[in-house]
Design an enzyme around this catalytic site. Structure first.
Site, mmCIF file in Angstrom:
data_model
loop_
_atom_site.group_PDB
_atom_site.id
_atom_site.type_symbol
_atom_site.label_atom_id
_atom_site.label_comp_id
_atom_site.label_asym_id
_atom_site.label_seq_id
_atom_site.Cartn_x
_atom_site.Cartn_y
_atom_site.Cartn_z
ATOM 1 N N ASP A 190 0.842 -1.203 0.000
ATOM 2 C CA ASP A 190 0.000 0.000 0.000
ATOM 3 C C ASP A 190 0.881 1.258 0.000
ATOM 4 O O ASP A 190 0.577 2.246 -0.674
ATOM 5 C CB ASP A 190 -0.926 -0.002 1.225
ATOM 6 C CG ASP A 190 -1.836 -1.214 1.230
ATOM 7 O OD1 ASP A 190 -2.366 -1.548 0.158
ATOM 8 O OD2 ASP A 190 -1.991 -1.840 2.293
ATOM 9 N N HIS A 217 -5.596 -3.596 5.444
ATOM 10 C CA HIS A 217 -5.182 -3.904 4.069
ATOM 11 C C HIS A 217 -6.356 -4.496 3.279
ATOM 12 O O HIS A 217 -6.333 -5.657 2.887
ATOM 13 C CB HIS A 217 -3.984 -4.863 4.066
ATOM 14 C CG HIS A 217 -3.559 -5.216 2.672
ATOM 15 N ND1 HIS A 217 -2.989 -4.308 1.800
ATOM 16 C CD2 HIS A 217 -3.669 -6.366 1.964
ATOM 17 C CE1 HIS A 217 -2.751 -4.885 0.647
ATOM 18 N NE2 HIS A 217 -3.166 -6.143 0.716
HETATM 19 N N1 LIG Z 1 -0.387 -8.482 1.897
HETATM 20 C C1 LIG Z 1 -0.454 -8.069 0.643
HETATM 21 O O1 LIG Z 1 -0.250 -6.875 0.373
HETATM 22 C C2 LIG Z 1 -0.718 -9.030 -0.451
HETATM 23 C C3 LIG Z 1 -1.150 -10.294 -0.175
HETATM 24 N N2 LIG Z 1 -1.367 -11.197 -1.183
HETATM 25 C C4 LIG Z 1 -1.828 -12.534 -0.794
HETATM 26 O O2 LIG Z 1 -0.727 -13.441 -0.806
HETATM 27 C C5 LIG Z 1 -1.221 -14.769 -0.976
HETATM 28 C C6 LIG Z 1 -0.404 -15.524 -2.018
HETATM 29 O O3 LIG Z 1 -0.561 -14.936 -3.279
HETATM 30 P P1 LIG Z 1 0.179 -15.567 -4.578
HETATM 31 O O4 LIG Z 1 1.597 -15.863 -4.273
HETATM 32 O O5 LIG Z 1 -0.151 -14.708 -5.723
HETATM 33 O O6 LIG Z 1 -0.606 -16.944 -4.712
HETATM 34 P P2 LIG Z 1 -0.109 -18.279 -5.469
HETATM 35 O O7 LIG Z 1 -1.280 -19.181 -5.586
HETATM 36 O O8 LIG Z 1 0.636 -17.930 -6.709
HETATM 37 O O9 LIG Z 1 0.945 -18.888 -4.444
HETATM 38 C C7 LIG Z 1 0.563 -19.358 -3.198
HETATM 39 C C8 LIG Z 1 1.486 -20.484 -2.815
HETATM 40 O O10 LIG Z 1 1.076 -20.950 -1.524
HETATM 41 C C9 LIG Z 1 1.232 -22.349 -1.543
HETATM 42 N N3 LIG Z 1 0.435 -22.971 -0.503
HETATM 43 C C10 LIG Z 1 -0.881 -23.252 -0.487
HETATM 44 N N4 LIG Z 1 -1.198 -23.893 0.654
HETATM 45 C C11 LIG Z 1 -0.063 -24.005 1.370
HETATM 46 C C12 LIG Z 1 0.260 -24.572 2.622
HETATM 47 N N5 LIG Z 1 -0.664 -25.155 3.375
HETATM 48 N N6 LIG Z 1 1.536 -24.504 3.028
HETATM 49 C C13 LIG Z 1 2.488 -23.902 2.269
HETATM 50 N N7 LIG Z 1 2.247 -23.371 1.076
HETATM 51 C C14 LIG Z 1 0.977 -23.409 0.631
HETATM 52 C C15 LIG Z 1 0.790 -22.770 -2.931
HETATM 53 O O11 LIG Z 1 1.274 -24.069 -3.250
HETATM 54 C C16 LIG Z 1 1.402 -21.686 -3.779
HETATM 55 O O12 LIG Z 1 2.700 -22.040 -4.216
HETATM 56 C C17 LIG Z 1 -2.696 -14.614 -1.329
HETATM 57 O O13 LIG Z 1 -3.474 -14.859 -0.184
HETATM 58 C C18 LIG Z 1 -2.809 -13.171 -1.746
HETATM 59 O O14 LIG Z 1 -4.112 -12.661 -1.579
HETATM 60 C C19 LIG Z 1 -1.150 -10.860 -2.485
HETATM 61 C C20 LIG Z 1 -0.714 -9.611 -2.815
HETATM 62 C C21 LIG Z 1 -0.521 -8.576 -1.840
HETATM 63 O O1 LIG Z 2 -5.720 -7.417 -4.066
HETATM 64 C C1 LIG Z 2 -5.342 -8.556 -3.747
HETATM 65 O O2 LIG Z 2 -6.081 -9.548 -3.687
HETATM 66 C C2 LIG Z 2 -3.902 -8.726 -3.391
HETATM 67 C C3 LIG Z 2 -3.498 -7.631 -2.497
HETATM 68 O O3 LIG Z 2 -3.709 -7.678 -1.307
HETATM 69 C C4 LIG Z 2 -2.973 -6.413 -3.103
HETATM 70 O O4 LIG Z 2 -2.574 -6.413 -4.277
HETATM 71 O O5 LIG Z 2 -2.930 -5.400 -2.402
#
Ligand SMILES: NC(=O)C1=CN([C@@H]2O[C@H](COP(=O)(O)OP(=O)(O)OC[C@H]3O[C@@H](n4cnc5c(N)ncnc54)[C@H](O)[C@@H]3O)[C@@H](O)[C@H]2O)C=CC1
Ligand SMILES: O=C([O-])CC(=O)C(=O)O
Length: 382
Positions: A190, A217
């Site tokens: 953010d 967030h």
């Molecule tokens: N805090 C923030 O600002 C942001 C948060 N996110 C969040 O981050 C998370 C991950 O996003 P991406 O990497 O794009 O998803 P993705 O699906 O590409 O990767 C997630 C990974 O987690 C793994 N996974 C699933 N269950 C698991 C478990 N029990 N133990 C270990 N690994 C496990 C999957 O195998 C996969 O490799 C989502 O919840 C997303 O909403 C995404 C962007 C910004």
């Molecule tokens: O928007 C989403 O789902 C992932 C996220 O938290 C971000 O990009 O800020």
């Protein structure tokens, strides 16, 4: 003389977990290796390391000179990611861990645990729609932290951050290992977005801009404090509206552009690496490390709130005051924020009943607080 199979197994040894069982029964022992470890530094684990965020984040952490050991854990694909990254000529030793049976080995002795594990959203979904599945994933991973590195700093990325952080806190409380100074929800993206969009509007270099973003967030809980932008800047009413909406909806902008293939990964990895680096510099004892993060807080009546925190050897050393807010920041945004929090906490309580996790004081008392606060703010702002 070593056989070639033994030599190859030795060289590949760093790809596999250092579990005692494997050390004893396989050729993959590392004892004959001349390199006994990386440069001095911190031990970092990434849980969800094979994912969209996990892979570029792992690369950035492999490039960080403060990291000596990098553990990559996921339920899929970690051997490939580990093999790939381990060829980079930077100091951190990379080890891969696959599946829940190796979770404890992945976490043993870590200083910092970064958690991007979980499901991302698709167009039309809110972050809250991820709650049921991601809360369960975060709970399992945090239980591992309580067993193997209860003193580690945890950087929680999995959405919805507003709810997964309280869930993690409850898991740690249940195990008797909760240290609120070491549980940090990652909201750096953010701030990264706010800096970028403000720099565009003002015609500045984005790296010279710093805008605190507080609250939470998700959508309206993301509160950019444009009045506290650095360098000090004035904005027209239209610019404030444009910037606030763009920052609050930055995640959705990416989700829609990716059209069903995921959410922000590259900018998130960049932001998470920046935040992890700040945590490590704090652990090293550097002075003046300040970042925004969603943490247990007394800045407002809410038990968790994102604001500027000073990082140090103990994690969060100080939560800085919000500073003066202008009318635009104070009332309309706070009102919506409190109402959203009320919803989030009802969701957690429902989950709690469902999963029978003890949610002691967090649940009822604070929900009542939110309700009375929300109605008070509504009265104030009518
Ligand atoms: N805090 C923030 O600002 C942001 C948060 N996110 C969040 O981050 C998370 C991950 O996003 P991406 O990497 O794009 O998803 P993705 O699906 O590409 O990767 C997630 C990974 O987690 C793994 N996974 C699933 N269950 C698991 C478990 N029990 N133990 C270990 N690994 C496990 C999957 O195998 C996969 O490799 C989502 O919840 C997303 O909403 C995404 C962007 C910004
Ligand atoms: O928007 C989403 O789902 C992932 C996220 O938290 C971000 O990009 O800020």
């Amino acid at each position: 003389m070593q056989s070639s199979a033994e030599r190859i197994a030795r060289i590949a040894g760093h790809l596999y977990p250092p579990s005692s069982q494997m050390e004893e029964t396989s050729l993959l022992r590392r004892s004959g290796c001349r390199a006994k470890g990386g440069t001095p530094g911190f031990k970092v684990a990434i849980l969800g390391a094979a994912g969209g965020i996990g892979q570029p984040l792992a690369m950035l952490m492999k490039m960080n000179p403060l990291v000596s050991v990098l553990h990559l854990y996921d339920v899929v694909n970690t051997p490939g990611v580990t093999a790939d990254l381990s060829h980079m000529n930077t100091g951190a030793v990379v080890r891969g861990f696959l599946g829940q049976a190796q979770l404890d080995d992945a976490l043993t002795g870590m200083d910092l645990v970064i958690i991007p594990a979980g499901v991302p959203r698709k167009p039309g979904m809110t972050r809250d729609d991820l709650f049921n599945i991601n809360a369960g994933i975060v709970r399992t991973l945090c239980e591992g932290v309580t067993r193997r590195c209860p003193n580690a700093i945890v950087n929680l990325i999995s959405n919805p951050v507003n709810s997964t952080v309280p869930i993690a806190a409850e898991v740690f409380k249940k195990a008797g290992t909760y240290n609120p100074r070491k549980l940090l929800g990652v909201t750096t993206l953010d701030v990264v977005r706010a800096n970028t969009f403000v720099a565009e509007v003002l015609g500045l270099e984005p790296r010279d801009v710093n805008v605190p973003v507080v609250g939470g967030h998700a959508g309206v809980t993301i509160l950019p404090l444009l009045s506290q932008a650095n360098p000090p800047s004035s904005f027209t009413r239209e610019e404030v509206t444009y910037l606030t909406n763009r920052i609050q909806n930055g995640g959705t902008e990416v989700v829609e552009a990716k059209a069903g293939t995921g959410s922000a990964t590259l900018s998130m990895a960049y932001a998470a690496a920046q935040f992890a680096d700040a945590c490590l510099r704090g652990l090293r004892g550097d002075a003046g490390i300040v970042e925004c993060s969603y943490v247990a807080s007394q800045v407002t009546e809410l038990p968790f709130f994102a604001s500027r925190v000073r990082l140090g050897r103990g994690g969060v050393e100080e939560i800085l005051p919000l500073g003066p807010l202008n009318e635009y920041e104070r009332y309309p945004l706070l009102k919506t924020f409190l109402l959203t929090c009320q919803y989030v906490y009802w969701q957690i309580i429902n989950w709690d009943i469902h999963m029978s996790l003890t949610m002691n004081h967090l649940s009822c008392i604070n929900t009542l607080n939110f309700r009375s606060n929300a109605s008070m703010i509504l009265k104030l702002t009518k």
